[in-house]
Motif scaffolding. Structure first.
Motif, PDB file in Angstrom:
ATOM      1  N   ALA A  38       0.834  -1.200  -0.107  1.00 37.01           N
ATOM      2  CA  ALA A  38       0.019   0.059  -0.145  1.00 37.01           C
ATOM      3  C   ALA A  38       0.836   1.194  -0.108  1.00 37.01           C
ATOM      4  O   ALA A  38       0.904   1.967   1.106  1.00 37.01           O
ATOM      5  CB  ALA A  38      -0.769   0.049   1.252  1.00 37.01           C
ATOM      6  N   ASP A  43      -5.913   1.635  -4.689  1.00 41.07           N
ATOM      7  CA  ASP A  43      -6.072   0.321  -4.689  1.00 41.07           C
ATOM      8  C   ASP A  43      -6.124  -0.373  -5.759  1.00 41.07           C
ATOM      9  O   ASP A  43      -7.148  -0.139  -6.573  1.00 41.07           O
ATOM     10  CB  ASP A  43      -7.048  -0.006  -3.804  1.00 41.07           C
ATOM     11  N   GLN A  84      -0.388  -5.608  -2.576  1.00 36.40           N
ATOM     12  CA  GLN A  84      -0.824  -5.058  -3.833  1.00 36.40           C
ATOM     13  C   GLN A  84      -0.119  -5.569  -5.181  1.00 36.40           C
ATOM     14  O   GLN A  84       1.189  -5.837  -5.075  1.00 36.40           O
ATOM     15  CB  GLN A  84      -0.812  -3.500  -3.665  1.00 36.40           C
ATOM     16  N   ASN A 281      -1.486  -2.030   6.386  1.00 36.22           N
ATOM     17  CA  ASN A 281      -1.637  -1.304   5.072  1.00 36.22           C
ATOM     18  C   ASN A 281      -1.406   0.382   5.156  1.00 36.22           C
ATOM     19  O   ASN A 281      -1.921   1.251   4.539  1.00 36.22           O
ATOM     20  CB  ASN A 281      -3.226  -1.479   4.501  1.00 36.22           C
TER      21      ASN A 281
END
Length: 587
Positions: A38, A43, A84, A281
């Motif tokens: 993150a 996102d 991610q 995150n």
């Protein structure tokens, strides 16, 4: 002869000098942990802007750095190389450029970091590359290089701020070998955290004599998590145990468990130790304030320690940061926006907790198709994920399969297959005594009532990613029977007989194949040191790679709900399902 008046004046001057010689400094120690890729305010899995991440953290840290009369340290506590698509892209797609994590953390001017289990999961090519590229030390005192007998990473580092000497010791959860394929941690030995902390604390005291000692531990705060014994060595979540049992730490910064924790504990000498965990995150950071005074001989006069968990929601992402890495984020956007196929109906993980689901069956189909195994074990790897009907993109694969697991083929007997499933459903389903009972095992308080979290929902007693079902066999799960006596395997799915004495090739992910979750060891009863001998084959690529290729080749996916297993009694399960869905998801 010296007069009494002269002596008194001399004493007064000396006291005044010593008073003014005291130097007071405020340290601000900012911790990120479990960032899981993150990095940017977006996102890339769910295709939406977010109000958290390292771009927001930099804004906060820069504000602290601009304030007078304080010194700022920026620390990270591991698990940044997985999560991610940003980090996946650097790990596996564009491997020639410097890693995005190295670039970002150097740009943010981190002072030190500890390596986490998901960083090791990225493999030696990635974590060794990042270690070589970063301009600060990557720490872990309890990971030993078996070739040399010395720590694989730096055990601790000494930082100096305005004459204040700060020791930062890193530790990593020793449970890594229980989860990851050995080729990911080759030449590494994971030692007990308490033993390692005690050893290196002695070294720090003798050789460094710091003013402040900080523990930067990638391990959770609850040593009894999922039934673990805090008194046994090699505890997965031993951070608080170290703080309590190893004197010398002023603060212990922790991670790994994704919990937000801020509290003080007493160590074995009765001293107070601050424990802080910002969760995951980069939604929050830990901000520890240490106000320290030194005398003219550089010795501690006083030390005051406090802390808070600061949400990043109220800060704007740093515009220079976003601009500097825009060419990289454009590449990531192009990658995740690539269409790989079409799915004819919506699938979601919510169905997976109450019976056969199209979501998990897609994973089963790929595992069986790639491996040609007889049986597949798989669980939902996202708690509440959905893939909408229509075009499927690369980004959807991160919802479908959230981890970088390899695919194992293992040899199991029919009895071990059954015992494995008994264990799995024992984590998953309640023993129903009447049709009014819950189907799922929820956490309960001391009075026996179901615990409700801050989202007004119930919480599962065990981790959802341990809820393995099987494909390739037909079976029933009788929830009116006690744990260990629920599974009846009728036959193989192709109609052939299933025998407890026969051997079967089983497709399974690497986390489970190395003993993660206990299904093979506690469930099937296979000794930990025997697991390697049961492996027939290990894939060279992660499961997400195979899912992408499978869908690309098919072009069009029409998920069907295979009904190879069912819950009995059916009317009890159906009634409980409606009630439990409301408890778990608020439906």
């Amino acid at each position: 002869m010296i007069s009494l008046r002269f002596i008194s004046a001399l004493i007064l001057i000396t006291l005044t000098f010593n008073l003014h010689a005291q130097k007071e400094t405020t340290l601000r120690i900012v911790q990120t942990s479990d960032v899981h890729g993150a990095i940017f305010p977006f996102d890339y899995i769910n295709n939406e802007a977010v109000d958290y991440g390292l771009a927001h953290v930099l804004t906060y840290v820069n504000q602290l750095r601009e304030e007078d009369n304080q010194e700022v340290l920026l620390l990270d506590n591991g698990d940044i190389l997985q999560g991610q698509p940003t980090v996946y892209y650097s790990n596996y797609i564009d491997t020639l450029e410097s890693h995005i994590v190295s670039k970002v953390m150097n740009y943010m001017d981190y002072d030190a970091a500890t390596i986490g289990n998901h960083d090791i999961e990225a493999g030696p090519k990635n974590y060794n590359k990042v270690r070589d590229e970063i301009s600060f030390p990557w720490l872990s005192a309890n990971i030993i290089d078996e070739r040399t007998g010395l720590p694989y990473f730096k055990p601790y580092t000494i930082l100096e701020k305005n004459g204040i000497k700060i020791a930062v010791m890193g530790l990593t959860t020793p449970a890594v070998p229980n989860w990851l394929s050995p080729n990911l941690w080759e030449h590494m030995q994971f030692n007990d955290m308490i033993e390692s902390a005690s050893q290196w604390m002695d070294s720090i005291r003798i050789n460094e004599n710091p003013h402040v000692v900080i523990g930067l531990f990638h391990a959770g705060h609850d040593a009894s998590y999922e039934g673990s014994d805090p008194d046994k060595p090699f505890n997965e979540n031993a951070s608080a145990l170290v703080a309590q049992q190893v004197p010398g730490f002023d603060a212990v910064l922790i991670g790994h468990d994704h919990s937000r924790v801020l509290k003080k504990v007493a160590n074995s000498k009765g001293d107070s130790v601050l424990i802080a965990d910002p969760g995951a995150n980069a939604r929050f950071v830990s901000d520890i304030s240490i106000r320290i005074s030194l005398d003219a001989e550089n010795k501690i006069v006083s030390k005051e320690i406090s802390g808070e968990l600061v949400p990043m929601q109220g800060f704007m992402p740093n515009p220079q940061f976003v601009s500097k890495f825009s060419s990289f984020t454009q590449k990531v956007e192009e990658y995740v926006d690539r269409k790989i196929g079409v799915i004819t109906e919506t699938i979601c993980t919510r169905d997976a907790y109450f019976g056969p689901s199209t979501f998990v069956n897609l994973i089963h189909d790929v595992q069986l198709g790639v491996s040609n195994a007889n049986i597949s074990f798989a669980a939902p790897l996202s708690f509440d994920a959905i893939i909408q009907q229509g075009d499927i993109y690369i980004r959807d694969m991160f919802n479908l399969y959230g981890y970088e697991n390899l695919l194992y083929i293992m040899k199991l007997t029919g009895k071990e297959v059954k015992d494995y499933l008994e264990y799995s459903y024992g984590l998953w389903f309640n023993t129903m005594q009447t049709k009014n009972d819950n189907l799922l095992l929820f956490r309960k308080n001391e009075s026996g009532s179901i615990l409700i979290n801050d989202k007004n929902r119930a919480t599962l007693q065990s981790s959802f990613y341990n809820f393995d079902s099987a494909s390739g066999i037909k079976y029933t799960v009788d929830v009116s029977k006690p744990k260990g006596e629920r599974i009846t395997i009728i036959s193989l799915e192709d109609g052939n007989d299933f025998s407890p004495d026969a051997e079967y090739n089983v497709a399974i992910n690497s986390y489970r194949g190395t003993g993660g979750g206990g299904h093979l060891t506690e469930g099937a009863g296979i000794a930990k040191d025997e697991l390697q001998s049961r492996i027939v084959n290990i894939s060279s690529q992660g499961m997400r790679h195979f899912l992408i290729r499978w869908i690309e080749r098919a072009g069009r996916i029409s998920p069907k709900e295979k009904k190879n297993w069912k819950i009995a009694p059916k009317d009890w399960a159906d009634k409980a399902k409606e009630k439990d869905r409301k408890l778990l998801f608020g439906e």
